[in-house]
Design a protein around this motif. Structure first.
Motif: not given
Length: 65
Positions: A31, A35-42, A46, A49
């Motif tokens: 994890r 599996f980085p949190n791409i949506l949170q980073e880019n 909300d 996203r």
């Protein structure tokens, strides 16, 4: 039958504990690193996203008649 078998295990309990600990560590490592949190980073909000997910899931349709 199964309950009595699990109650009388001695070595098996340790092995199951080791298996569960190893699985937990593996999933934690996967994890964090794979599996980085791409949506949170880019994306900042909300709403942004959600729109990114919608555009990725729904293919663009050709508007030609």
């Amino acid at each position: 039958m199964y309950i009595d078998g699990f109650r009388s295990m001695t070595v098996g309990r340790r092995l199951w504990a080791i298996i569960i600990i190893k699985l937990a560590i593996m999933f934690l490592v996967f994890r964090l690193f794979f599996f980085p949190n791409i949506l949170q980073e880019n994306y900042d909000t909300d709403e942004d996203r959600a729109q990114a997910v919608r555009t990725a899931l729904i293919p663009a349709t050709d508007t030609k008649p």
